[in-house]
Design a protein around this motif. Structure first.
Motif, mmCIF file in Angstrom:
data_model
loop_
_atom_site.group_PDB
_atom_site.id
_atom_site.type_symbol
_atom_site.label_atom_id
_atom_site.label_comp_id
_atom_site.label_asym_id
_atom_site.label_seq_id
_atom_site.Cartn_x
_atom_site.Cartn_y
_atom_site.Cartn_z
ATOM 1 N N PHE A 97 0.825 -1.214 0.000
ATOM 2 C CA PHE A 97 0.000 0.000 0.000
ATOM 3 C C PHE A 97 0.858 1.263 0.000
ATOM 4 C CE2 PHE A 97 -3.145 -3.123 1.087
ATOM 5 C CZ PHE A 97 -4.277 -2.659 0.444
ATOM 6 N N HIS A 98 1.994 1.234 0.694
ATOM 7 C CA HIS A 98 2.904 2.382 0.608
ATOM 8 C C HIS A 98 3.472 2.496 -0.800
ATOM 9 C CE1 HIS A 98 2.300 2.993 4.710
ATOM 10 N NE2 HIS A 98 3.266 2.268 5.219
ATOM 11 N N ARG B 199 1.981 1.693 -3.526
ATOM 12 C CA ARG B 199 0.947 2.305 -4.362
ATOM 13 C C ARG B 199 0.953 3.825 -4.195
ATOM 14 N NH1 ARG B 199 -5.506 1.135 -3.589
ATOM 15 N NH2 ARG B 199 -5.049 2.099 -1.603
ATOM 16 N N ARG B 200 0.978 4.253 -2.943
ATOM 17 C CA ARG B 200 0.909 5.684 -2.665
ATOM 18 C C ARG B 200 2.144 6.419 -3.180
ATOM 19 N NH1 ARG B 200 3.211 7.522 1.641
ATOM 20 N NH2 ARG B 200 3.037 5.520 2.681
ATOM 21 N N PRO C 299 -2.992 9.187 -10.282
ATOM 22 C CA PRO C 299 -3.807 8.948 -9.090
ATOM 23 C C PRO C 299 -3.627 7.535 -8.528
ATOM 24 C CG PRO C 299 -5.175 9.582 -10.995
ATOM 25 C CD PRO C 299 -3.810 9.324 -11.502
ATOM 26 N N VAL C 300 -3.794 7.452 -7.236
ATOM 27 C CA VAL C 300 -3.745 6.154 -6.547
ATOM 28 C C VAL C 300 -4.692 5.156 -7.205
ATOM 29 C CG1 VAL C 300 -4.480 5.041 -4.388
ATOM 30 C CG2 VAL C 300 -2.927 7.004 -4.313
ATOM 31 N N ARG C 301 -5.847 5.618 -7.643
ATOM 32 C CA ARG C 301 -6.844 4.694 -8.206
ATOM 33 C C ARG C 301 -6.371 4.048 -9.505
ATOM 34 N NH1 ARG C 301 -9.075 9.682 -9.923
ATOM 35 N NH2 ARG C 301 -8.930 9.806 -12.195
ATOM 36 N N THR D 38 -3.483 -4.611 -3.613
ATOM 37 C CA THR D 38 -4.140 -3.372 -3.179
ATOM 38 C C THR D 38 -5.557 -3.239 -3.727
ATOM 39 O OG1 THR D 38 -3.147 -2.124 -4.994
ATOM 40 C CG2 THR D 38 -1.967 -2.107 -2.884
#
Lengths: 795, 795
Positions: A246-247, A249-250, A259-261, A548
């Motif tokens: 998750f980090h 991804r960010r 964007p994260v999405r 994620t």
């Protein structure tokens, strides 16, 4: 050969708050991925390469410190098959930082995808994506980089001196730390508890010394590797060997400016991390190559690059002083240290504070001072590494304890038993050094350290093995050393985990978790916890982990948090599901929910076990029949405490006084990790950690030439122990019950990394009377120390 | 060219209970998978073949009815590259049924993986898995099957006669239906409402006729295709072109005798289903081949097999009678029918009951009788097919309405306006025929049919176009016909859907749904509903759909339930998430949650829009900062009603009286599907449905030889309309607001399939005065009818 003092059942000293009898927790169930790993079917990052995948490769700096005056890629671009070339001139300059975004995890604030300067040999200069490995290699050679070499600095203390070459002079890096780039000072942490001068004055004896730990590697079997591609919807998929999906991804979103999405990070099976896969070393570049080319790209560090260009153990130089009274009371600990973070900040602040909080709080002592600095040098970059500062700190403190005990003529076992922190106690240093977030209570709730010391000493044969060195005939001397240890379980109020559980037709469940199994067995632990909570077999838990898109958020695998936090989230989610299931069962059996007991895959009416409904019947009723619903449970978990596991390590060495070779011949690690969810895995973690650090203590070391180039970045010249060269580590699990942990668990994976450096040094001293304050304890250093001792004795 | 009477905004007659102003719902947003489909990047089942995949192929029966005396596979097995051969002698005999398991969905109770008997030409006899397609084909030829041919029966009525060959004589099939195998009776449904004899007696006019619909195909662009393999943990993965992933998981588990937890079903992009992919036609065999070989296996039906060996429209022979008074009042409808289910039961019961409940309840009429039978014949197997019985029933009833209106000299438009069921009303036939599960209320809540009739007639130019046939010069006559229609939205108390939503760092969400987009746009509908509910753009919704491991349960895509139920589950899950988000926002803004309004990706304090928190800030707070948690929403939805969509179709045809060729020249479909979540998709569904049935009405038909072998299983001889051969269908969406549907929606995909058969027949009558009671209305039949009429007029 590992032995268990017993799970809860066989505990020598059952905790008063011991959990209920467990069916699955506390049992050595096989790893859920064991079969696929053993048969080679498990899929690692590079095991599923999409068609038309490009090969990505890095061009690395040959200089320890230089400005990049120009990069000419024209020749490389002309090479057929070259698809993209990245360098500082054609990518965004966005730091890999999270500063100011509400997340204080120390992602490096001074690292860019590429920069116009190189700061160590191995620093990233450019990257190529090409149709084949050969073309990529050729393209790297065709990139013309004009460097302006700058003076470099390699030593901890030299780096801090006025006039030293400044490694980070860029004005635009975002900082949230009190660092001073003009002095290569990356971070600074201080704490002053009680009155150190008074404490030292009260002491009958003060022992002190300068200690130093060295550069060594995580050396995972699987180096860093990342595969990126666009999915049919044009979203970026990052399949990567990471501890922090998750980090990742960010940070990639931020670094690439998308964007994260638009990003999905998938963590497949992992061939080890040990902290080294906690940063974004390939993902940003690989992803950018995919965005530029529209093609899948695979990047791997080769073994040499894994040594030089990933992350290492932060070396540390320490000056430590301890005051004790003759009765064994510790009156003062004064600890100064400089942590070498190499060319980039990486985890330089938090590793530093951990040196203090995980070591200095281990002993009851009212007067403690800590003064730590992290410095930049033009060397490889320190990073998160199992033990995370406690390894460095205990190398010094563990020896100082031995010295202090010897100085007052007390057995170190007695000394440790007298002085160690206990359940119900806390230490002001915890709060003073970074566990101090609001709401955090660092009172120790469970502590089996006394039992660890006693059981460990007994199993080891401490009395018999200690102090024999001087009396042994011949050149080979034996000696025994011990050390006590403490670590944490998660970063309170920062780490977070979540889990979702859904019930299937047959009473099995899907567990969705962002927890990141690095090979540690975390998936098995989660499955056991869910199986225990729901009263189902482990095989009834189907895991979707660390993707994620399909897993709930999890801060990742670090800070010994997985069992404690991700496990707790899984437990709570399972409880949530169980209570939802209970409602359906009650409706089906026409009784009130509180009248139901839980049996193996069923509910039954209390006192009437024949009035029962199986989970399968319940699930089919819920899904197909009455008041239809998908039964789901979900929960999040954070910690307000970081309950320390404790350990006592005992080590016997053989020192060959003619060759200087040290061999560990016996090693006993007694560990209080709360209730071990899976004793076999807890033993495995302990053995792995001990062997890792025996290697670090005796053999593993980066050697540099005068230009800061690593001389031995291969397994030929950077030797790891192989089976047969290592002693059998005997593990004793001393169960306590940690009230805040899932089923009483605390962490286990990091703590034992901290034992061998001091325990071996203490054993060497016991054997031959020389104290090795600089690691590793190579034959050269041992012989040198013996020679110095001889000279001193004869002068 | 399709036109919309307007979404809610432009509605001619806004519903009093219209929903709030919407941002995303009701808008023609592009399909979320549109780009990937248009660029060819979307992944269908066969687009991701794992390495070392075997080819699976079926051996199909050449006989319409035969016993298998022996199967000798020895020669085939000797062929190098053949890896497994399955037939009835080496697989378990477990019916594809769910009877007795609490789930009444009509999975075929009389179908086995393989049987010792074949019941139609195309029935499954054996399967081969081999290294290549060629080897598999060769192996099929080497399998020696000794058949004992049995007499066969092909006609509806012959099959019911005493002495007819019995198709299902096996004693061991599990049945929950009142069927009588001794008479080839697969199912029987009766209902008797009011007093039919009294009703007929009260009538001024009674019209009646025998009608018959025919065998025709779903003809999806992508035939049935399944890929199976074992994942690294040894679990069976079924990647398949299915409408029912969760049913597939359950039925395969049961058929193969392995636990549900060992199976994962993945539905990739689909190239159309239309009901035909609602059964397990390849998955069981393919999975068994994988279990036997340990290898991936791909199976596809070729186009001929897709015609003969998948599923078809159930043909139906109907005898219908309607009594009307001169004022237009309908006093009685008497409806008898025999549904031909071919060799297996398939959806034979529920299609049959749907004939009654979806047609006979359309008109206000107190005296209604329904008597339906489903029979076995030795022909291809009927199955679920868009319209699901209503198509067959309306072919008869739609013509009878036209006849009745003509008989009393009333315009059919007036007749329909007078007699159609209205909001607030119900019809006893609904309950009498299968919607009668306890708790189901079949009162119509929303009905825009009157508006459909009026707007449709106006747009079509009904007054001008009707009744011109007789007066037209030359051989080509024009005529106009109309029909009114009704369908359902889900099966009440049986269908179920669930959804889970999680919030990401950037305020985007992941939606997990088991809903099955067949190409219909269901994924887009779900994304719109979630986006609307959460006030985010559609692009902020990341879908994980129809993967049994990663999606919550959903009964699948059938019964027009996806928007209504899966959409409602998604809406509720989003509401659940929104309320959880509101709590965090309230905490952050330090106000009580009810004081917060929702803006675009933010909350703000009511009356103070500057005091605001964005979803991104809120998500980061929740994940990283304070009281950390993964914000999640989840919900399930079932229906207690099945709100009917309504439609009025208007059709103009040209009949060439010399050739018998009928051409549809104008078609207007006015549809009340509640609030169309996406008008563009609703129009697409309507156009597709109409074109599908224009083909069925005029051209598409299975032709059989005397041995029951289909003569035209190719697109050369089974002609589908191609662009340019079809009229432009004008769609008018007449919005109502269905209070039980998400954002007021009802279903849209099936209803318009039911229009063309009766509307075209009525238009032909209007043009040339002959009534075609047997479909399709081929030139031969038209000429025959014209000739008969001429003869009658001249006799």
């Amino acid at each position: 050969m590992t032995k268990t003092a017993g799970t809860k059942k066989t505990s020598a000293r059952p905790e008063p708050n011991a959990a209920r009898e467990t069916r699955v927790v506390g049992k050595p169930v096989p790893k859920v991925d064991g079969l696929s790993l053993a048969t080679g079917r498990a899929k690692f990052t590079a095991d599923e390469i999409p068609p038309h995948c490009l090969v990505g490769m890095l061009l690395l700096s040959p200089h320890a410190h230089a400005k990049i005056k120009s990069i000419d890629t024209s020749e490389a671009e002309k090479l057929p098959g070259v698809r993209a070339i990245l360098h500082h001139g054609n990518v965004p300059r966005i730091a890999h930082t999270t500063a100011g975004q509400g997340f204080p995890e120390p992602s490096p604030w001074d690292t860019f995808m590429f920069d116009n300067k190189v700061r160590y040999v191995g620093d990233r200069v450019a990257a190529v994506a090409a149709e084949t490995r050969d073309i990529a290699l050729q393209a790297l050679k065709l990139i013309r980089v004009e460097y302006e070499p700058l003076p470099a600095v390699f030593d901890f203390e030299e780096a801090l001196k006025p006039g030293a070459p400044i490694i980070h002079d860029e004005p635009d890096i975002t900082s949230f730390l009190p660092f001073d780039p003009k002095r290569n000072l990356a971070a600074w942490a201080k704490a002053d508890v009680g009155d150190i001068e008074k404490g030292l004055a009260e002491a009958d004896v003060v022992v002190e010394g300068e200690f130093e730990t060295h550069y060594y590697a995580h050396a995972p079997i699987e180096p860093h590797v990342t595969l990126t591609y666009l999915d049919p919807d044009g979203r970026l998929v990052i399949r990567t060997s990471t501890q922090v999906p998750f980090h990742c991804r960010r940070i990639v979103a931020q670094t690439l400016g998308i964007p994260v999405r638009q990003i999905r990070v998938i963590k497949p099976r992992l061939g080890g991390g040990f902290g080294g896969k906690q940063e974004i070393l390939l993902e940003d570049v690989c992803a950018m190559l995919t965005l530029r080319t529209g093609r899948p790209v695979l990047m791997e560090l080769n073994r040499a690059q894994e040594f030089t260009s990933s992350r290492t153990r932060h070396p540390m130089r320490m000056w430590a002083k301890m005051g004790v009274k003759k009765n064994g009371e510790v009156t003062a600990i004064d600890f100064r240290g400089i942590l070498n973070t190499g060319a980039y900040g990486s985890h330089g602040l938090t590793v530093l504070t951990n040196v203090g909080s995980k070591c200095l709080g281990l002993l009851r002592c009212p007067n403690v001072r800590f003064d730590g600095k992290t410095v930049y040098t033009n060397l490889p970059v320190g990073g998160a590494y199992r033990g995370y500062g406690a390894t460095q700190g205990m190398m010094a403190l563990g020896q100082l304890i031995d010295e202090a005990a010897r100085a007052i003529g007390m057995d170190p076992v007695e000394f440790c038993l007298r002085n160690h922190i206990r359940a119900g106690e806390t230490h002001p240093i915890f709060r003073a050094l970074g566990e101090g977030r609001e709401g955090v209570d660092m009172t120790i709730a469970s502590c089996g350290l006394a039992e660890c010391i006693r059981l460990g000493a007994e199993r080891f044969g401490w009395k018999q093995r200690r102090g024999k060195g001087a009396s042994m005939p011949g050149p080979i001397k034996r000696g025994a050393g011990m050390v006590i240890l403490m670590q944490g379980s998660s970063i309170p109020e920062i780490d977070m985990a979540a889990a979702i559980v859904k019930l299937n037709d047959d009473g099995s469940v899907n567990l969705y978790s962002g927890a990141t199994d690095l090979g540690t067995g975390a998936d098995t632990i989660l499955a056991q916890i869910v199986a225990e909570t729901l009263h189902i077999p482990v095989s009834d838990v189907i895991l979707t982990v660390a993707d994620t898109d399909n897993s709930p958020f999890d801060t990742g695998a670090y800070a010994s948090s997985t069992t404690y936090l991700s496990g707790e989230a899984a437990r709570r989610a399972a409880v949530d599901l169980l209570e939802n299931m209970r409602q359906v069962a009650a409706e089906a059996l026409d009784v009130s929910p509180e009248k139901l007991d839980v049996g193996e895959k069923c509910f039954y009416v209390h006192g009437n076990p024949r009035k029962t409904i199986s989970y399968e019947a319940l699930a089919r009723r819920a899904l197909y029949s009455r008041n239809q619903q998908q039964l789901v449970g979900h929960a999040s978990a954070i910690s307000h405490v970081s309950p320390p596991p404790f350990a006592a390590h005992f080590c016997e060495v053989e020192v060959d006084t003619e060759t200087g070779v040290v061999r560990v011949v016996k090693y006993v690690a007694a560990v209080d990790c709360g209730v071990p969810i899976n004793p076999k895995l807890a033993e495995g973690q302990t053995e792995g950690a001990v062997l890792n650090s025996i290697g670090a203590a005796l053999m593993e070391e980066y050697l540099f030439n005068d230009d800061g180039r690593m001389l031995n970045p291969t397994f030929n010249y950077y030797k790891l122990f192989t089976p047969g060269e290592t002693p059998l580590v005997e593990t004793i699990l001393v169960p306590t019950h940690e009230p805040t942990g899932p089923y009483g668990a605390k962490s286990v994976s990091e703590i034992s990394t901290n034992g061998p450096l001091p325990a071996i040094a203490n054993a060497i001293y016991d054997a031959v009377g020389v104290r090795l304050r600089k690691a590793p304890y190579t034959p050269e250093r041992v012989l040198e120390a013996l020679e110095a001792k001889r000279k001193a004795e004869h002068s």
